[in-house]
Design a protein around this motif. Sequence first.
Motif, PDB file in Angstrom:
ATOM      1  N   GLU A 175      12.768  32.765  95.400  1.00 37.89           N
ATOM      2  CA  GLU A 175      11.972  32.516  96.414  1.00 37.89           C
ATOM      3  C   GLU A 175      10.793  31.913  95.641  1.00 37.89           C
ATOM      4  O   GLU A 175      10.085  31.068  96.344  1.00 37.89           O
ATOM      5  CB  GLU A 175      11.571  33.722  97.122  1.00 37.89           C
ATOM      6  CG  GLU A 175      10.510  33.709  98.277  1.00 37.89           C
ATOM      7  CD  GLU A 175      10.363  34.934  98.946  1.00 37.89           C
ATOM      8  OE1 GLU A 175       9.338  34.977  99.821  1.00 37.89           O
ATOM      9  OE2 GLU A 175      10.985  35.995  98.779  1.00 37.89           O
ATOM     10  N   SER A 176      10.294  32.331  94.584  1.00 36.43           N
ATOM     11  CA  SER A 176       9.149  32.157  93.947  1.00 36.43           C
ATOM     12  C   SER A 176       9.208  30.708  93.282  1.00 36.43           C
ATOM     13  O   SER A 176       8.136  29.982  93.482  1.00 36.43           O
ATOM     14  CB  SER A 176       8.830  32.983  92.481  1.00 36.43           C
ATOM     15  OG  SER A 176       9.948  32.900  91.766  1.00 36.43           O
ATOM     16  N   PHE A 177      10.230  30.237  93.105  1.00 39.20           N
ATOM     17  CA  PHE A 177      10.652  28.787  92.648  1.00 39.20           C
ATOM     18  C   PHE A 177      10.460  27.961  93.868  1.00 39.20           C
ATOM     19  O   PHE A 177       9.919  26.965  93.795  1.00 39.20           O
ATOM     20  CB  PHE A 177      12.129  28.682  92.018  1.00 39.20           C
ATOM     21  CG  PHE A 177      12.454  27.306  91.917  1.00 39.20           C
ATOM     22  CD1 PHE A 177      11.920  26.500  90.986  1.00 39.20           C
ATOM     23  CD2 PHE A 177      13.094  26.495  92.956  1.00 39.20           C
ATOM     24  CE1 PHE A 177      12.164  25.095  90.783  1.00 39.20           C
ATOM     25  CE2 PHE A 177      13.825  25.361  92.709  1.00 39.20           C
ATOM     26  CZ  PHE A 177      13.268  24.574  91.735  1.00 39.20           C
ATOM     27  N   LEU A 178      10.913  28.346  94.999  1.00 37.58           N
ATOM     28  CA  LEU A 178      10.650  27.331  96.151  1.00 37.58           C
ATOM     29  C   LEU A 178       9.157  27.243  96.794  1.00 37.58           C
ATOM     30  O   LEU A 178       8.620  26.435  97.317  1.00 37.58           O
ATOM     31  CB  LEU A 178      11.800  27.996  97.292  1.00 37.58           C
ATOM     32  CG  LEU A 178      13.198  27.697  96.849  1.00 37.58           C
ATOM     33  CD1 LEU A 178      14.051  28.465  98.051  1.00 37.58           C
ATOM     34  CD2 LEU A 178      13.537  26.359  96.684  1.00 37.58           C
ATOM     35  N   PHE A 179       8.609  28.593  96.904  1.00 40.02           N
ATOM     36  CA  PHE A 179       7.253  28.785  97.420  1.00 40.02           C
ATOM     37  C   PHE A 179       6.170  28.924  96.751  1.00 40.02           C
ATOM     38  O   PHE A 179       5.099  29.100  97.042  1.00 40.02           O
ATOM     39  CB  PHE A 179       7.524  29.750  98.750  1.00 40.02           C
ATOM     40  CG  PHE A 179       8.708  29.432  99.490  1.00 40.02           C
ATOM     41  CD1 PHE A 179       8.580  28.401 100.486  1.00 40.02           C
ATOM     42  CD2 PHE A 179       9.878  30.151  99.514  1.00 40.02           C
ATOM     43  CE1 PHE A 179       9.663  28.307 101.520  1.00 40.02           C
ATOM     44  CE2 PHE A 179      10.935  30.059 100.471  1.00 40.02           C
ATOM     45  CZ  PHE A 179      10.680  28.978 101.367  1.00 40.02           C
ATOM     46  N   GLY A 180       6.396  29.216  95.294  1.00 38.30           N
ATOM     47  CA  GLY A 180       5.347  29.463  94.477  1.00 38.30           C
ATOM     48  C   GLY A 180       5.239  30.761  94.317  1.00 38.30           C
ATOM     49  O   GLY A 180       5.313  31.703  95.206  1.00 38.30           O
ATOM     50  N   SER A 181       4.650  31.445  93.059  1.00 38.28           N
ATOM     51  CA  SER A 181       4.294  32.755  92.841  1.00 38.28           C
ATOM     52  C   SER A 181       3.161  32.788  92.184  1.00 38.28           C
ATOM     53  O   SER A 181       3.212  33.429  91.113  1.00 38.28           O
ATOM     54  CB  SER A 181       5.454  33.654  92.424  1.00 38.28           C
ATOM     55  OG  SER A 181       5.678  32.881  91.187  1.00 38.28           O
ATOM     56  N   ILE A 182       1.925  32.241  92.541  1.00 39.09           N
ATOM     57  CA  ILE A 182       1.017  32.053  91.707  1.00 39.09           C
ATOM     58  C   ILE A 182       0.220  33.535  91.263  1.00 39.09           C
ATOM     59  O   ILE A 182      -0.542  33.597  90.334  1.00 39.09           O
ATOM     60  CB  ILE A 182      -0.394  30.952  92.278  1.00 39.09           C
ATOM     61  CG1 ILE A 182      -1.162  30.461  90.996  1.00 39.09           C
ATOM     62  CG2 ILE A 182      -0.877  31.566  93.217  1.00 39.09           C
ATOM     63  CD1 ILE A 182      -2.032  29.287  91.551  1.00 39.09           C
ATOM     64  N   LEU A 183       0.337  34.482  92.268  1.00 37.27           N
ATOM     65  CA  LEU A 183      -0.256  35.656  91.641  1.00 37.27           C
ATOM     66  C   LEU A 183       0.479  36.479  90.769  1.00 37.27           C
ATOM     67  O   LEU A 183       0.161  37.524  90.286  1.00 37.27           O
ATOM     68  CB  LEU A 183      -0.538  36.541  93.140  1.00 37.27           C
ATOM     69  CG  LEU A 183      -1.555  35.699  93.805  1.00 37.27           C
ATOM     70  CD1 LEU A 183      -1.870  36.621  95.143  1.00 37.27           C
ATOM     71  CD2 LEU A 183      -2.831  35.458  93.471  1.00 37.27           C
ATOM     72  N   ALA A 191      -7.401  40.692  86.864  1.00 42.46           N
ATOM     73  CA  ALA A 191      -6.499  39.815  85.834  1.00 42.46           C
ATOM     74  C   ALA A 191      -5.540  38.763  86.522  1.00 42.46           C
ATOM     75  O   ALA A 191      -5.581  37.528  85.876  1.00 42.46           O
ATOM     76  CB  ALA A 191      -5.952  40.674  84.749  1.00 42.46           C
ATOM     77  N   PHE A 192      -4.913  39.353  87.296  1.00 42.10           N
ATOM     78  CA  PHE A 192      -3.928  38.299  88.027  1.00 42.10           C
ATOM     79  C   PHE A 192      -4.565  37.123  88.840  1.00 42.10           C
ATOM     80  O   PHE A 192      -4.020  36.075  88.984  1.00 42.10           O
ATOM     81  CB  PHE A 192      -2.957  39.019  88.912  1.00 42.10           C
ATOM     82  CG  PHE A 192      -3.516  39.721  90.041  1.00 42.10           C
ATOM     83  CD1 PHE A 192      -3.585  39.022  91.407  1.00 42.10           C
ATOM     84  CD2 PHE A 192      -4.118  41.214  90.039  1.00 42.10           C
ATOM     85  CE1 PHE A 192      -4.020  39.698  92.525  1.00 42.10           C
ATOM     86  CE2 PHE A 192      -4.648  41.559  91.327  1.00 42.10           C
ATOM     87  CZ  PHE A 192      -4.758  41.116  92.440  1.00 42.10           C
ATOM     88  N   TRP A 193      -5.738  37.273  89.436  1.00 38.89           N
ATOM     89  CA  TRP A 193      -6.566  36.278  90.067  1.00 38.89           C
ATOM     90  C   TRP A 193      -7.226  35.166  89.065  1.00 38.89           C
ATOM     91  O   TRP A 193      -7.160  34.259  89.376  1.00 38.89           O
ATOM     92  CB  TRP A 193      -7.567  36.818  90.881  1.00 38.89           C
ATOM     93  CG  TRP A 193      -7.245  37.182  92.184  1.00 38.89           C
ATOM     94  CD1 TRP A 193      -6.890  38.647  92.795  1.00 38.89           C
ATOM     95  CD2 TRP A 193      -6.900  36.295  93.486  1.00 38.89           C
ATOM     96  NE1 TRP A 193      -6.496  38.289  94.268  1.00 38.89           N
ATOM     97  CE2 TRP A 193      -6.511  36.983  94.298  1.00 38.89           C
ATOM     98  CE3 TRP A 193      -6.915  34.870  93.396  1.00 38.89           C
ATOM     99  CZ2 TRP A 193      -6.196  36.329  95.656  1.00 38.89           C
ATOM    100  CZ3 TRP A 193      -6.683  34.446  94.627  1.00 38.89           C
ATOM    101  CH2 TRP A 193      -6.064  35.060  95.548  1.00 38.89           C
ATOM    102  N   GLN A 194      -7.534  35.781  87.754  1.00 42.98           N
ATOM    103  CA  GLN A 194      -8.020  34.986  86.789  1.00 42.98           C
ATOM    104  C   GLN A 194      -6.954  33.859  86.436  1.00 42.98           C
ATOM    105  O   GLN A 194      -7.205  32.937  86.030  1.00 42.98           O
ATOM    106  CB  GLN A 194      -8.463  35.807  85.630  1.00 42.98           C
ATOM    107  CG  GLN A 194      -9.715  37.023  85.969  1.00 42.98           C
ATOM    108  CD  GLN A 194     -10.065  37.591  84.662  1.00 42.98           C
ATOM    109  OE1 GLN A 194      -9.550  37.551  83.656  1.00 42.98           O
ATOM    110  NE2 GLN A 194     -10.601  38.522  84.988  1.00 42.98           N
ATOM    111  N   ARG A 195      -5.683  34.535  86.169  1.00 36.65           N
ATOM    112  CA  ARG A 195      -4.619  33.640  85.655  1.00 36.65           C
ATOM    113  C   ARG A 195      -4.240  32.742  86.688  1.00 36.65           C
ATOM    114  O   ARG A 195      -3.945  31.598  86.439  1.00 36.65           O
ATOM    115  CB  ARG A 195      -3.441  34.502  85.207  1.00 36.65           C
ATOM    116  CG  ARG A 195      -3.601  35.555  84.258  1.00 36.65           C
ATOM    117  CD  ARG A 195      -2.360  36.194  83.742  1.00 36.65           C
ATOM    118  NE  ARG A 195      -2.015  37.075  84.650  1.00 36.65           N
ATOM    119  CZ  ARG A 195      -2.023  38.436  84.614  1.00 36.65           C
ATOM    120  NH1 ARG A 195      -2.837  38.834  83.582  1.00 36.65           N
ATOM    121  NH2 ARG A 195      -1.687  39.435  85.378  1.00 36.65           N
ATOM    122  N   ALA A 196      -4.325  33.225  87.824  1.00 32.38           N
ATOM    123  CA  ALA A 196      -3.903  32.210  89.063  1.00 32.38           C
ATOM    124  C   ALA A 196      -5.107  31.056  89.294  1.00 32.38           C
ATOM    125  O   ALA A 196      -4.671  29.891  89.316  1.00 32.38           O
ATOM    126  CB  ALA A 196      -4.014  33.096  90.490  1.00 32.38           C
TER     127      ALA A 196
END
Length: 284
Positions: free
Chosen positions: A121-129, A12-17
């Motif tokens: 950290e997620s804001f600066l580098f992304g947290s797509i998963l 599911a997390f890959w689908q959302r990504a």
Amino acid sequence: MIEFLTAPWDFAFWQRAFLVAAMSGVVCGVIGSHVVLRGMAFIGDAVSHAVFPGVAVAFVFGFDLVVGGAVAGVITAVLVAVLAQNRRLKEDSVIGILFAAAFGLGIVILSTAPGYSGSLESFLFGSILGISDQDVTNVAVIGALLLLVAVLLHKHLVAATLDRELARSVGLPVFALDIALYVMVTLAIVISLQAVGNILVLALLITPAGTARLLTDRLGVMMVLAPIIGGVSCLVGLYLSYAFDLAAGGLIVLVVTGVFVLAWFFAPKHGLVARMRARQAQLV
């Protein structure tokens, strides 16, 4: 090969990504085309950093980081449009001033909250998963609205880009169009933050449109190519992230940059190879 392509969709997390990455790439490709046409790539960099104080305030007071960033980015974008009306100051100078001020304000605000680095950290580098179902919905709704507005304002935005004085003379609200474009850029950046992060988001906004600009002289074709390049690059970057267990945001940017490099060399009319052949033909 088929298994490699389908395996991530079992999670599911890959689908959302994949959904968010594709939507971000498409939206940034469309909005970025107007940015590239106006030669205002610096506004993308400035706005991506201008959201920083909003994120800082949201972090300190426990609000949603994306909402905080969006509010700060829109405020900064409107200020740029207002201050740039003074002809003594060029637009890039106003952007530079506000960019530095916003980033400095963000640093000061964050200094009051110990232990903030990990949370941002997620804001600066992304947290797509780590994207939630609500994030997917937010990106879909905002992205759809942005695309609708881009379609409705397309002719007016292009007119204001090609000849601002002529646009004013025929009654177009150039100042309002400036604000609209700045706000659109801000929202496109905000919905893409989770895909590639604040540091790399400029690449997703500018590089697909710049690549499309090399591939065609027709504006309509550019507007179609840019979102395709952005969306496909995001998907390819995610697949590479899945295959090699590397940072998704960085790989997305590297993929779209790789496509740009190929276009720079091999574009049918404006690529390096085509230009060298044209010069040789002239000598003969």
